[in-house]
Design an enzyme around this catalytic site. Structure first.
Site, PDB file in Angstrom:
ATOM      1  CB  CYS A 116      -3.546   9.340  -4.776  1.00 48.29           C
ATOM      2  SG  CYS A 116      -3.919  10.826  -3.822  1.00 48.29           S
ATOM      3  CG  HIS A 170       0.646   8.158  -6.972  1.00 52.30           C
ATOM      4  ND1 HIS A 170      -0.232   8.656  -6.024  1.00 52.30           N
ATOM      5  CD2 HIS A 170       1.560   7.434  -6.273  1.00 52.30           C
ATOM      6  CE1 HIS A 170       0.139   8.265  -4.821  1.00 52.30           C
ATOM      7  NE2 HIS A 170       1.229   7.515  -4.950  1.00 52.30           N
TER       8      HIS A 170
END
Length: 707
Positions: A116, A170
């Site tokens: 991710c 993120h």
């Protein structure tokens, strides 16, 4: 029309109004932005100047900037290569995305990065993450771009675009004293986005939200609007509402919207209109709701009459998180149910792996009148190529620092071949292979390579160099290295060039960026001494087998760790906690054999957890027990700690007082109660009584349900 339900909207503003830039945002407009502006001024051609002049003289009501296309990038989280109807799914219905592919371009060899945060760093910077500078020169498992890195949003913002991110970021540095817990200098508003609504981090790393204490906040710009998201069921619908409002309010000028869905990353969530409706299970529910969301966005673009002037791209950050048991170990501890993750067929691998399924993802692009409809290509393109492509389309200027992305504008509109002739497979900082044309070279590697931390568990061993023809063998099953030595040699040259310029797990590349003093450091060093094995301790050597899970930290003290022995059984088993509540030396887990016959318990099908802990005032601050069955050692511990202060655990008085011995046996049952054992003269004798009882009646009457 499907009714939209919003998530956790109490106390939030109902309008997505633009907020005044924060001090952090203002500071971020410093050197790197001034460099961009200077470059813009220096590179404007005479042709552009004359075009602007002619437009003004002719009384045009639209500037050139206003005629530039809007850009919408839809980025899903952990979606598999096959998990769209147009990519082969037979169980997940995606009519809107299938129509998008029919009206635009579908790429079947589009690459992201296998994890991710790393993937998002490549997308935002147009560079391999190993090249990207990070705060303190620390190469993290989830890349955190240095505040001086120039992002996609900053490039487009400098070209006059309105920029917004709705969804998962993120890319922020954790550990700040900001209410969100993240360093504002690494958040979206400081990295080129005018507006941010979403989560600074991932959903979590367990199947259910209640399986862990980890929670993500939900934010609007610098403000925390939901401190801890407790349910992800309405997040996709919420983002859809926000996206439609944002598009509508910014339709009068060129805009860039980065819609980064949290789904289908675990813990999963789907609204009532979609939950339980897909033949693809819970995972399929989330994808079908994302498909609906895309349909709502396309409907909005048409209603606003900006559809033909908007480029929309749909893709994913990496492959699906397929981990049915921890590390996919045969017969290991159950982890992610199969209906909670996606599919990569006909590829091999999944998220975190170094095979195709880890980083090859679905890609669809639609731009009416510019991208021809219904065409498909197997040529290579990557997320890194989107930054220079968007810059070209927007008339923006790229940063002067070297990028790995290529301008693919002409390729998207079918005027040329793809500008990319290779893709390098990096797992963190470990270079594992390279692809050029149909050929993929895989380098030898050991199982669970050093330096990759927690996600090395998903990387298997490759004993020798392998070569695959991905056109004929997308599943990477037929090694052709011996038959094609010249291809191997050619690809090895590419590998060596990459090692020199970008680097590898054991070296820093000549082209790697750094804005802070000092050498590059890995978050998980490759030369770190292996942890001391428990079997080296005299106590463990005598009668206790090696723990299944060892050294799991659960408290604030450096001695707050837990060892766990998993009994071999195909059915749920009882769980015994041996809580050492006395001094560290007297309560050491290395002496567990003096109190509990661990081997006998395991043979009887009873799992054992051993804990070092002092019940001091910390127990009084523990949150109440969660209402889930005992199946996880950390969760059971939370319950034990919370009950100790209430006097419901055996020998609780000695357990509560620091410095007094309290080797307390604890039993888990479906009702979340702690079984009372008749008190013994000493804790030592008490444990002997418990051990004997377990080998008889306890095994029959205790059952710990597992999910």
């Amino acid at each position: 029309m499907i009714e939209v339900k919003n998530v956790n909207r109490d106390g939030r503003a109902t309008e997505n109004s633009r907020l005044t830039a924060s001090p952090q945002r203002q500071r971020s407009q410093s050197m790197k932005h001034r460099r961009l502006r200077l470059a813009v001024m220096q590179r404007i051609s005479l042709t552009m100047k004359y075009m602007i002049l002619i437009a003004c003289l002719c009384g045009s009501s639209h500037t050139i900037a206003a005629d530039r296309p809007n850009i919408i990038l839809i980025f899903t989280d952990d979606q598999g290569y096959q998990d769209l109807g147009c990519f082969g799914s037979k169980s997940i219905r995606t009519p809107h995305l299938d129509r998008m592919a029919a009206e635009g371009l579908k790429l079947t060899s589009f690459y992201a990065q296998p994890v991710c945060g790393v993937s998002r760093a490549a997308l935002m910077t147009g560079s391999y993450p190993i090249r990207v500078a990070e705060p303190g020169n620390i190469k993290r498992l989830h890349t955190v771009p240095h505040p001086n890195e120039v992002t996609m949003a900053e490039v487009l913002s400098e070209a006059g675009y309105r920029t917004g991110i709705i969804g998962k970021w993120h890319l922020a540095l954790e550990g700040s004293d900001h209410p969100s817990g993240f360093d504002p200098a690494t958040m979206p508003n400081a990295q080129g986005f005018d507006e941010f609504y979403g989560t600074p981090r991932f959903n979590g790393f367990t199947v259910l939200v209640d399986d862990t204490k980890v929670r993500s906040p939900l934010m609007r710009n610098d403000e925390v609007v939901v401190r801890e998201v407790e349910s992800w069921d309405n997040i996709t619908a919420d983002y859809t509402v926000e996206a439609i409002k944002w598009i509508t309010s910014n339709r009068g000028r060129p805009f860039f919207l980065y819609l980064a869905h949290n789904m289908p990353h675990i813990p999963l969530g789907a609204s009532e209109n979609f939950k339980g409706k897909s033949a693809g299970g819970f995972y399929g529910d989330t994808i079908e709701e994302i498909d609906w969301s895309c349909g709502e966005i396309f409907r909005t673009l048409k209603e606003l009459n900006i559809d033909e002037n908007t480029l929309v791209i749909f893709t994913s950050d990496n492959g699906p998180w397929v981990e049915t048991t921890r590390g996919m170990v045969p017969g290991g501890k159950t982890f992610i149910p199969r209906d909670h993750s996606g599919n990569v067929e006909p590829l091999r691998g999944w998220k975190m792996s170094a095979w195709e399924g880890g980083c090859r993802v679905p890609f669809i692009a639609r731009w009416p009148g510019r991208i021809p409809g219904g065409w498909e290509s197997d040529e290579i393109l990557t997320t890194m190529d989107l930054l220079p492509t968007f810059a070209s389309i927007a008339g923006a200027v790229l940063p002067e620092t070297p990028l790995d992305g290529k301008d693919a504008t002409d390729f998207l509109i079918q005027k040329s071949n793809s500008p990319r002739d290779e893709y390098l497979y990096y797992s963190g900082c470990l270079l594992t292979g390279v692809r050029s044309a149909q050929w993929k070279l895989v380098l030898p590697r050991e199982k669970k390579p050093a330096g990759l931390g927690w996600w090395s568990r998903m990387i298997d061993a490759v004993p020798q160099t392998q070569l695959f023809d991905l056109t004929a063998d997308p599943g990477e099953g037929n090694n052709l290295a011996k038959q094609n030595p010249e291809v191997v040699a050619s690809l090895l040259k590419r590998i060596e060039k990459a090692r020199v310029e970008l680097g590898d797990i054991d070296r820093t590349g000549s082209g790697a960026r750094s804005f802070d003093e000092g050498p590059r450091k890995l978050q998980v060093p490759v030369n770190k001494a292996p942890p001391k094995k428990k079997s080296e301790s005299p106590g463990y050597q005598k009668s206790v087998p090696s723990p299944t899970i060892t050294g799991v930290k659960y408290g604030d003290h450096n001695r707050h760790v837990i060892d766990f022995w998993q009994a071999e059984s195909e059915t749920p088993t009882p769980l015994v906690f041996v809580v050492h509540g006395g001094g560290w030396r007297g309560g050491s887990k290395e002496l567990i054999h003096k109190f509990v016959d661990t081997k006998a318990l395991l043979d009887a099908g009873i799992s054992v957890a051993a804990i070092n802990y002092r019940y001091t005032t910390q127990a009084g601050r523990t949150t109440p027990p969660v209402r889930v069955p005992l199946y996880d050692a950390a969760r059971a511990l939370q319950f034990v700690r919370s009950q100790a202060k209430n006097g419901t655990s055996t020998n609780s008085e000695s357990a509560r007082r620091a410095g007094r011995p309290g080797h307390v046996p604890v039993f888990g049952s479906p009702s979340m109660m702690i079984s009372r054992i008749p008190p013994a003269t000493t804790p030592w004798q008490e444990n002997r009584v418990v051990s004997g009882a377990l080998r008889s009646s306890m095994h029959r009457r205790l059952s710990i349900q597992r999910r």
